[in-house]
Design a protein around this motif. Structure first.
Motif, PDB file in Angstrom:
ATOM      1  N   LYS A  82     -10.900   0.445   3.966  1.00 32.38           N
ATOM      2  CA  LYS A  82      -9.796  -0.232   4.660  1.00 32.38           C
ATOM      3  C   LYS A  82      -9.258  -1.401   3.825  1.00 32.38           C
ATOM      4  O   LYS A  82      -8.043  -1.570   3.686  1.00 32.38           O
ATOM      5  N   VAL A  83     -10.169  -2.188   3.264  1.00 29.23           N
ATOM      6  CA  VAL A  83      -9.771  -3.320   2.414  1.00 29.23           C
ATOM      7  C   VAL A  83      -9.037  -2.806   1.176  1.00 29.23           C
ATOM      8  O   VAL A  83      -7.987  -3.328   0.795  1.00 29.23           O
ATOM      9  N   ALA A  84      -9.593  -1.771   0.544  1.00 25.29           N
ATOM     10  CA  ALA A  84      -8.973  -1.194  -0.651  1.00 25.29           C
ATOM     11  C   ALA A  84      -7.567  -0.687  -0.341  1.00 25.29           C
ATOM     12  O   ALA A  84      -6.631  -0.941  -1.093  1.00 25.29           O
ATOM     13  N   ALA A  85      -7.420   0.020   0.776  1.00 28.69           N
ATOM     14  CA  ALA A  85      -6.110   0.557   1.160  1.00 28.69           C
ATOM     15  C   ALA A  85      -5.096  -0.565   1.354  1.00 28.69           C
ATOM     16  O   ALA A  85      -3.953  -0.466   0.899  1.00 28.69           O
ATOM     17  N   GLU A  86      -5.518  -1.627   2.006  1.00 27.39           N
ATOM     18  CA  GLU A  86      -4.603  -2.746   2.257  1.00 27.39           C
ATOM     19  C   GLU A  86      -4.148  -3.397   0.951  1.00 27.39           C
ATOM     20  O   GLU A  86      -2.970  -3.685   0.760  1.00 27.39           O
ATOM     21  N   ILE A  87      -5.085  -3.598   0.031  1.00 28.85           N
ATOM     22  CA  ILE A  87      -4.732  -4.212  -1.254  1.00 28.85           C
ATOM     23  C   ILE A  87      -3.822  -3.284  -2.048  1.00 28.85           C
ATOM     24  O   ILE A  87      -2.800  -3.711  -2.590  1.00 28.85           O
ATOM     25  N   ILE A  88      -4.180  -2.012  -2.125  1.00 30.13           N
ATOM     26  CA  ILE A  88      -3.367  -1.043  -2.863  1.00 30.13           C
ATOM     27  C   ILE A  88      -1.958  -0.980  -2.268  1.00 30.13           C
ATOM     28  O   ILE A  88      -0.955  -1.023  -2.987  1.00 30.13           O
ATOM     29  N   PHE A  89      -1.866  -0.896  -0.950  1.00 27.77           N
ATOM     30  CA  PHE A  89      -0.565  -0.824  -0.295  1.00 27.77           C
ATOM     31  C   PHE A  89       0.264  -2.076  -0.583  1.00 27.77           C
ATOM     32  O   PHE A  89       1.447  -1.976  -0.931  1.00 27.77           O
ATOM     33  N   ASN A  90      -0.333  -3.242  -0.447  1.00 24.17           N
ATOM     34  CA  ASN A  90       0.406  -4.485  -0.669  1.00 24.17           C
ATOM     35  C   ASN A  90       0.883  -4.628  -2.105  1.00 24.17           C
ATOM     36  O   ASN A  90       1.993  -5.107  -2.353  1.00 24.17           O
ATOM     37  N   ILE A  91       0.069  -4.203  -3.057  1.00 22.12           N
ATOM     38  CA  ILE A  91       0.468  -4.316  -4.459  1.00 22.12           C
ATOM     39  C   ILE A  91       1.567  -3.309  -4.793  1.00 22.12           C
ATOM     40  O   ILE A  91       2.560  -3.663  -5.427  1.00 22.12           O
ATOM     41  N   THR A  92       1.421  -2.061  -4.360  1.00 24.76           N
ATOM     42  CA  THR A  92       2.425  -1.052  -4.707  1.00 24.76           C
ATOM     43  C   THR A  92       3.744  -1.265  -3.964  1.00 24.76           C
ATOM     44  O   THR A  92       4.771  -0.743  -4.384  1.00 24.76           O
ATOM     45  N   ASN A  93       3.728  -2.035  -2.893  1.00 24.90           N
ATOM     46  CA  ASN A  93       4.946  -2.260  -2.119  1.00 24.90           C
ATOM     47  C   ASN A  93       5.459  -3.697  -2.208  1.00 24.90           C
ATOM     48  O   ASN A  93       6.368  -4.063  -1.459  1.00 24.90           O
ATOM     49  N   ARG A 115      -2.275  -6.718  -9.977  1.00 24.42           N
ATOM     50  CA  ARG A 115      -0.926  -6.173 -10.137  1.00 24.42           C
ATOM     51  C   ARG A 115      -0.644  -5.735 -11.561  1.00 24.42           C
ATOM     52  O   ARG A 115       0.218  -4.906 -11.802  1.00 24.42           O
ATOM     53  N   GLN A 116      -1.402  -6.280 -12.525  1.00 22.62           N
ATOM     54  CA  GLN A 116      -1.205  -5.918 -13.924  1.00 22.62           C
ATOM     55  C   GLN A 116      -1.911  -4.607 -14.285  1.00 22.62           C
ATOM     56  O   GLN A 116      -1.660  -4.035 -15.333  1.00 22.62           O
ATOM     57  N   MET A 117      -2.778  -4.137 -13.410  1.00 19.20           N
ATOM     58  CA  MET A 117      -3.530  -2.911 -13.685  1.00 19.20           C
ATOM     59  C   MET A 117      -2.673  -1.687 -13.393  1.00 19.20           C
ATOM     60  O   MET A 117      -1.768  -1.729 -12.565  1.00 19.20           O
ATOM     61  N   SER A 118      -2.984  -0.579 -14.063  1.00 23.16           N
ATOM     62  CA  SER A 118      -2.299   0.677 -13.758  1.00 23.16           C
ATOM     63  C   SER A 118      -2.782   1.154 -12.390  1.00 23.16           C
ATOM     64  O   SER A 118      -3.831   0.725 -11.903  1.00 23.16           O
ATOM     65  N   GLU A 172     -20.100   0.471   6.320  1.00 22.15           N
ATOM     66  CA  GLU A 172     -19.716  -0.465   5.257  1.00 22.15           C
ATOM     67  C   GLU A 172     -18.700   0.190   4.316  1.00 22.15           C
ATOM     68  O   GLU A 172     -17.734  -0.446   3.896  1.00 22.15           O
ATOM     69  N   ALA A 173     -18.912   1.467   3.998  1.00 22.08           N
ATOM     70  CA  ALA A 173     -17.975   2.196   3.130  1.00 22.08           C
ATOM     71  C   ALA A 173     -16.594   2.270   3.779  1.00 22.08           C
ATOM     72  O   ALA A 173     -15.575   2.081   3.105  1.00 22.08           O
ATOM     73  N   TYR A 207      -6.936   1.910  -8.435  1.00 25.70           N
ATOM     74  CA  TYR A 207      -7.558   2.816  -7.475  1.00 25.70           C
ATOM     75  C   TYR A 207      -9.065   2.909  -7.728  1.00 25.70           C
ATOM     76  O   TYR A 207      -9.869   2.772  -6.816  1.00 25.70           O
ATOM     77  N   LYS A 208      -9.446   3.152  -8.966  1.00 20.69           N
ATOM     78  CA  LYS A 208     -10.873   3.313  -9.300  1.00 20.69           C
ATOM     79  C   LYS A 208     -11.659   2.046  -8.997  1.00 20.69           C
ATOM     80  O   LYS A 208     -12.754   2.106  -8.452  1.00 20.69           O
ATOM     81  N   LEU A 209     -11.100   0.910  -9.363  1.00 21.64           N
ATOM     82  CA  LEU A 209     -11.792  -0.361  -9.130  1.00 21.64           C
ATOM     83  C   LEU A 209     -12.008  -0.615  -7.643  1.00 21.64           C
ATOM     84  O   LEU A 209     -13.118  -0.926  -7.207  1.00 21.64           O
ATOM     85  N   LEU A 210     -10.967  -0.442  -6.855  1.00 22.09           N
ATOM     86  CA  LEU A 210     -11.039  -0.777  -5.444  1.00 22.09           C
ATOM     87  C   LEU A 210     -11.795   0.260  -4.611  1.00 22.09           C
ATOM     88  O   LEU A 210     -12.388  -0.069  -3.594  1.00 22.09           O
ATOM     89  N   ARG A 211     -11.765   1.504  -5.023  1.00 23.59           N
ATOM     90  CA  ARG A 211     -12.424   2.557  -4.248  1.00 23.59           C
ATOM     91  C   ARG A 211     -13.876   2.791  -4.666  1.00 23.59           C
ATOM     92  O   ARG A 211     -14.614   3.462  -3.952  1.00 23.59           O
ATOM     93  N   GLN A 212     -14.289   2.242  -5.815  1.00 20.12           N
ATOM     94  CA  GLN A 212     -15.623   2.540  -6.345  1.00 20.12           C
ATOM     95  C   GLN A 212     -16.745   2.084  -5.414  1.00 20.12           C
ATOM     96  O   GLN A 212     -17.715   2.805  -5.205  1.00 20.12           O
ATOM     97  N   ASP A 213     -16.640   0.892  -4.849  1.00 21.18           N
ATOM     98  CA  ASP A 213     -17.697   0.392  -3.961  1.00 21.18           C
ATOM     99  C   ASP A 213     -17.874   1.306  -2.746  1.00 21.18           C
ATOM    100  O   ASP A 213     -19.000   1.613  -2.354  1.00 21.18           O
ATOM    101  N   ALA A 214     -16.760   1.741  -2.174  1.00 21.87           N
ATOM    102  CA  ALA A 214     -16.845   2.642  -1.015  1.00 21.87           C
ATOM    103  C   ALA A 214     -17.470   3.967  -1.423  1.00 21.87           C
ATOM    104  O   ALA A 214     -18.305   4.517  -0.696  1.00 21.87           O
TER     105      ALA A 214
END
Length: 193
Positions: free
Chosen positions: A75-86, A15-18, A69-70, A23-30
Motif C-alpha cells: 500500500k505504501v509502495a503504491a501510494e509513493i509510485i502513484f504520487n511520483i508518476t502523477n 523521482r530521479q529513478m527510472s 506487513e507485506a 518499482y523494484k526498490l519500493l516493492r522489494q520489501d513486500a
C-alpha cells in the motif's frame, strides 16, 4: 556517520529513478515478506505432519503477520509510485505505471468520484495504462480498467496504445452509449502534462 534525509530529499531522489528502479526498490520489501510468509507456512505444514500442533499454530500466526506487513508495504509502495508518476499531471490525467491491477482500479475509481463530486465532468479522464511491455503476462491494466468502467456504467474509448479515455458525465445509459458508438471517428489526444 550518515545524515538522515528529509522526506522532501527522499522524494526528490525517488523521482530521479527510472520506473523500473523505483518499482523494484519500493516493492522489494513486500516481496521479501511474502517469501518469508511462504516459508513459514511450509514450516507450519511440516509441524502439522509431525503432529506438533503448538508449533504449527505459532508458525501460522507468524506467517499471517508477515502477509499483513507485506500488504501494508504494498500500500505504501503504491501510494509513493502513484504520487511520483502523477506529480506533474493535472486532474484529468492519471498514470497507472508501476501499479498492480487492484491498486490501479482503486486510483481510477477514486479520481472519478472526486471529479464527479466536484462537477468536473467537462472533459474525459485520460487513463494511461501503458502497453504492458514490462509485464510478464502481458497487459492487464487496460482490461481491468475497461471491466471497471463496464461494471460501473462509465463510457470509455481507447485512445493511443496504452491509453483509455473515460467519460465522467456520470454513468451513461446503454442507449446513450450506443449513440456514441455510431460516431466512430479517430481520436486526437491532447497530452496535458
Amino acid at each position: 556517520m550518515a545524515r538522515k534525509m528529509s522526506n522532501d530529499e527522499l522524494y526528490k531522489l525517488l523521482r530521479q529513478m527510472s520506473n523500473d528502479e523505483l518499482y523494484k526498490l519500493l516493492r522489494q520489501d513486500a516481496f521479501d515478506l511474502r517469501e518469508k510468509a511462504k516459508t513459514l507456512f511450509r514450516e507450519a505444514q511440516d509441524a502439522q505432519r509431525c503432529r506438533n500442533h503448538e508449533l504449527c499454530k505459532k508458525l501460522k500466526k507468524q506467517a499471517h503477520s508477515k502477509l499483513t506487513e507485506a500488504q501494508q508495504w504494498q500500500k505504501v509502495a503504491a501510494e509513493i509510485i502513484f504520487n511520483i508518476t502523477n506529480a506533474k499531471n493535472n486532474k484529468f490525467v492519471i498514470d497507472l505505471h508501476g501499479l498492480h491491477t487492484s491498486e490501479a482500479v482503486g486510483y481510477v475509481s477514486q479520481r472519478l468520484v472526486q471529479l464527479n463530486e466536484s462537477n468536473d465532468t467537462a472533459q474525459p479522464l485520460l487513463v494511461i495504462t501503458g502497453r504492458g511491455i514490462h509485464s510478464r503476462l502481458g497487459p492487464k491494466l487496460p482490461t481491468a480498467i475497461k471491466d471497471f468502467c463496464d461494471e460501473n456504467g462509465y463510457y470509455y474509448k481507447e485512445g493511443k496504445p496504452g491509453t483509455i479515455l473515460v467519460y465522467i458525465t456520470t454513468r451513461f445509459s446503454k442507449s446513450l452509449k450506443s449513440h456514441f458508438e455510431e460516431y466512430e471517428e479517430p481520436l486526437e489526444l491532447k497530452w496535458v502534462f
